[in-house]
Design a protein around this motif. Structure first.
Motif, mmCIF file in Angstrom:
data_model
loop_
_atom_site.group_PDB
_atom_site.id
_atom_site.type_symbol
_atom_site.label_atom_id
_atom_site.label_comp_id
_atom_site.label_asym_id
_atom_site.label_seq_id
_atom_site.Cartn_x
_atom_site.Cartn_y
_atom_site.Cartn_z
ATOM 1 N N GLY A 189 36.592 -54.575 -110.306
ATOM 2 C CA GLY A 189 35.954 -55.710 -110.970
ATOM 3 C C GLY A 189 34.918 -55.228 -111.966
ATOM 4 N N PRO A 190 34.503 -56.092 -112.886
ATOM 5 C CA PRO A 190 33.487 -55.720 -113.872
ATOM 6 C C PRO A 190 32.090 -55.727 -113.242
ATOM 7 N N ASN A 191 31.157 -54.973 -113.816
ATOM 8 C CA ASN A 191 29.759 -55.074 -113.382
ATOM 9 C C ASN A 191 29.224 -56.442 -113.759
ATOM 10 N N SER A 192 28.447 -57.046 -112.845
ATOM 11 C CA SER A 192 27.915 -58.366 -113.189
ATOM 12 C C SER A 192 26.805 -58.220 -114.227
ATOM 13 N N SER A 193 26.513 -59.346 -114.893
ATOM 14 C CA SER A 193 25.550 -59.313 -115.992
ATOM 15 C C SER A 193 24.141 -59.046 -115.454
ATOM 16 N N ASN A 194 23.218 -58.674 -116.334
ATOM 17 C CA ASN A 194 21.842 -58.406 -115.930
ATOM 18 C C ASN A 194 20.965 -59.638 -116.020
ATOM 19 N N ALA A 195 21.398 -60.633 -116.778
ATOM 20 C CA ALA A 195 20.592 -61.847 -116.899
ATOM 21 C C ALA A 195 21.452 -62.991 -117.388
ATOM 22 N N TYR A 196 21.062 -64.199 -116.983
ATOM 23 C CA TYR A 196 21.568 -65.400 -117.644
ATOM 24 C C TYR A 196 20.568 -65.769 -118.733
ATOM 25 N N THR A 197 21.047 -66.485 -119.727
ATOM 26 C CA THR A 197 20.151 -66.831 -120.824
ATOM 27 C C THR A 197 20.278 -68.306 -121.176
ATOM 28 N N ILE A 198 19.181 -68.879 -121.672
ATOM 29 C CA ILE A 198 19.189 -70.212 -122.271
ATOM 30 C C ILE A 198 18.930 -70.001 -123.761
ATOM 31 N N ASN A 199 19.876 -70.370 -124.585
ATOM 32 C CA ASN A 199 19.776 -70.150 -126.035
ATOM 33 C C ASN A 199 19.430 -68.689 -126.347
#
Ligand code: C2O
Length: 577
Positions: A189-199
């Motif tokens: 599987g891919p590495n999960s992201s480091n952050a979610y972002t708003i705009n």
């Protein structure tokens, strides 16, 4: 069987050419809106990591496209990078203009480095919020933006809107996204992201990010429209604003019966317009946090962090700079709250008024039942695979793992179906009946078949597709997106779909109309559409790793009997492979 199909297709193609030679461009002259997108690298820093980020015009998220219902849109895309790219106008129906839809190798060959392609299409009978994004490789991680369609008529809801606030969710990786995608070459599987972002901004719960926080000033006592877009690559999200209720009025650019909720669930590819009234008493900071965090149904590693932004009430109270705003959003559901997600999605209903009728097919011509599943593949000899039990992960529909051809399916279909080696043999039932959502259907999903078998349906078919999740490896909520058509979600359920029982409970009055359905974890969804848009259309999971693993298919709608139901000829600048 196959050759009969192919003969039929030759006939169909001939009929199509005869019927369509006489087409001239539409004579109506609505407004034309022109945009220019440069796909280019830009140095961007988040979480104290600076990297080259793929952008449109150097913006992250990319520029907003705002048009009016009925407009002709032209977007000239210039590829200024040394890799291929394409852009997709997610949810725009592209009636007769499949050439402008954008998915690489489905409706076009990619735009090569240094080349240009102008996407031309009309926006007809759609209004609200959609998104655009790259549709090549994992580029949509950062190449995405809002697509807003202003309506001809006043909004069918009250009160009056003071202003609009775009809320685009994304995911940030410190690593290069190509490298994240590349990990999957080894079957894991891919590495999960480091952050979610708003705009594009992660917010204060992440390292180095206090300055990278979305803050929007609002006036007290007004109503704002939040245009919420989930452009994240691999996560469904919950979203809430502290102390405020959200009134849902539109999904995927279709009006809904309004209802109030403390939070929403939004899957990648989905959009939701909500109204928010600033009727709360702010504390000394004047700030109300808003938050998005994942809705989690998978056992795979995931990014379990939360992105925060703020609404800042204007007024005397908000001048106290020493008060720290709260970062807690009590109405945000827990990450595993499937009951909340289910209740929320069950409240969505088409508006279904004479002005905005719900055109759900009441009867169907064809029902396709397909599993949407993960798979395991034996590891090729002399390789080490990082999937489960030393094997490789894949994903499929009816055990067909979609592999893109090295050509455009649409072009192959348009020019000569048989010479293009495309086959119309997508299986319309799972290869084997088993307890799809039972405890251990392990062996049924071993060693899927690779290819790109197509589903061909006659023009005008009232088509039902039942999407059946399986618990092989991991039952999961899959957001399934259909190109070229909106559909109606007539039913969703847990467990196995039963064709003898479940149709009795379908909603054929006011089912929600969308372009992306979140199929319940360990369950199924039945969607209906009228296949009346000639072209080749992609259907796929909008969790990017699943598309990479093959959870996708394409279907063909031939031309209709009248010239106004025919695919337009390909544009002169259509890229070649
Ligand atoms: Cu939003 Cu085929 O994609």
């Amino acid at each position: 069987m196959e050759s009969t199909n192919q003969h039929c297709m030759i006939l169909l193609v001939l009929v199509l050419i005869l019927a369509c030679n006489v087409i001239t461009a539409s004579s109506a002259s609505p407004a034309s809106k022109r945009f220019h997108f440069n796909v280019e690298w830009k140095q961007v820093t988040r979480l104290c990591h600076t990297k080259s980020l793929l952008t449109v015009n150097g913006e992250y998220p990319g520029p907003t496209i705002a048009v009016h219902e009925g407009d002709n849109v032209e977007v000239k895309v210039t590829n200024r990078i040394a890799k291929n790219t394409t852009i997709h106008w997610h949810g725009i129906r592209q009636y007769r203009t499949a050439w402008a839809d954008g998915p690489a190798y489905i409706t076009q060959c990619p735009i090569r480095g240094g080349h240009t392609y102008t996407y031309k299409f009309n926006v007809v009978d759609q209004r609200g919020t959609l998104l655009w994004h790259a549709h090549f490789s994992w580029q949509r991680a950062s190449v995405h933006g809002a697509f807003i369609i202003y309506p001809h008529l006043p909004y069918p809801f009250t009160p009056k809107i003071q202003a609009e606030i775009p809320i685009i969710f994304g995911e940030w990786w410190n690593a290069d996204v190509d490298a994240v995608e590349g990990q999957m070459m080894y079957g894991g599987g891919p590495n999960s992201s480091n952050a979610y972002t708003i705009n594009g901004l992660p917010g204060p719960l992440y390292p180095c990010s206090a300055k990278d926080t979305f803050v929007r000033a609002v006036e007290p006592g007004k109503t704002y429209m939040l245009r919420i877009i989930n452009a994240a690559l691999i996560d469904e999200l919950f979203f809430a604003v502290a102390n405020h209720t959200l009134k849902v009025v539109e999904i995927d650019a279709v009006y809904t019966k309004p209802f109030s909720t403390l939070a929403i669930m939004i899957a990648p590819g989905q959009t939701t317009n909500v109204l928010l009234t600033t009727n709360q008493a702010p504390d000394a900071s004047g700030m109300f946090p808003m938050a998005a965090a994942p809705y989690l149904t998978s056992v795979f590693p995931f990014d379990n962090s939360t992105t925060l932004g703020f609404l800042k009430y204007k007024g005397p109270k908000s001048s106290d700079k020493n008060t720290k705003p709260s970062v807690v959003v009590p109405n945000l559901p827990k990450m595993t709250d499937t009951p909340f997600a289910t209740k929320f999605l069950n409240k969505l209903r088409s508006l279904a008024t004479p002005q905005y009728p719900c055109r759900v097919p009441k009867a169907i011509d064809r029902r396709v039942i397909t599993t949407i599943s993960l798979n395991l593949q034996d590891c090729p000899q002399n390789q080490t695979c990082k999937g489960y039990a030393g094997k490789r992960f894949y994903a499929s529909m009816n055990n067909q793992s979609f592999v893109r051809p090295l050509m455009s399916i649409l072009e192959g279909h348009y020019k000569n179906f048989t010479a293009s080696q495309l086959t119309s043999t997508f299986p319309e039932r799972p290869p084997k009946e088993y307890n799809f959502t039972g405890v251990d259907p392990l062996t049924e999903n071993m060693n899927t078949e690779f290819g790109h078998k197509l589903l061909v349906v006659p023009f005008g078919t009232n088509l039902e597709i039942v999407l059946q999740d399986t618990s092989f490896l991991n039952p999961e909520n899959h957001p399934i997106h259909v190109h070229g058509h909106n559909f109606f979600i007539v039913a969703r359920g847990f467990g196995n779909y039963d064709a003898n029982v479940d149709p009795a409970s379908y909603n054929l009055v006011d089912p929600p109309e969308r372009n992306t359905v979140a199929v319940p974890v360990g369950g199924w969804a039945a969607i209906r559409l009228k296949a009346d848009n000639p072209g080749a259309w992609f259907i796929h999971c909008h969790l990017e790793q699943h598309t990479t693993w093959g959870l996708a298919m394409a279907f063909i709608v031939p031309n209709g009997p009248s010239p106004s139901q025919c695919l337009l000829p390909p544009p002169d600048d259509l890229p070649s492979c």
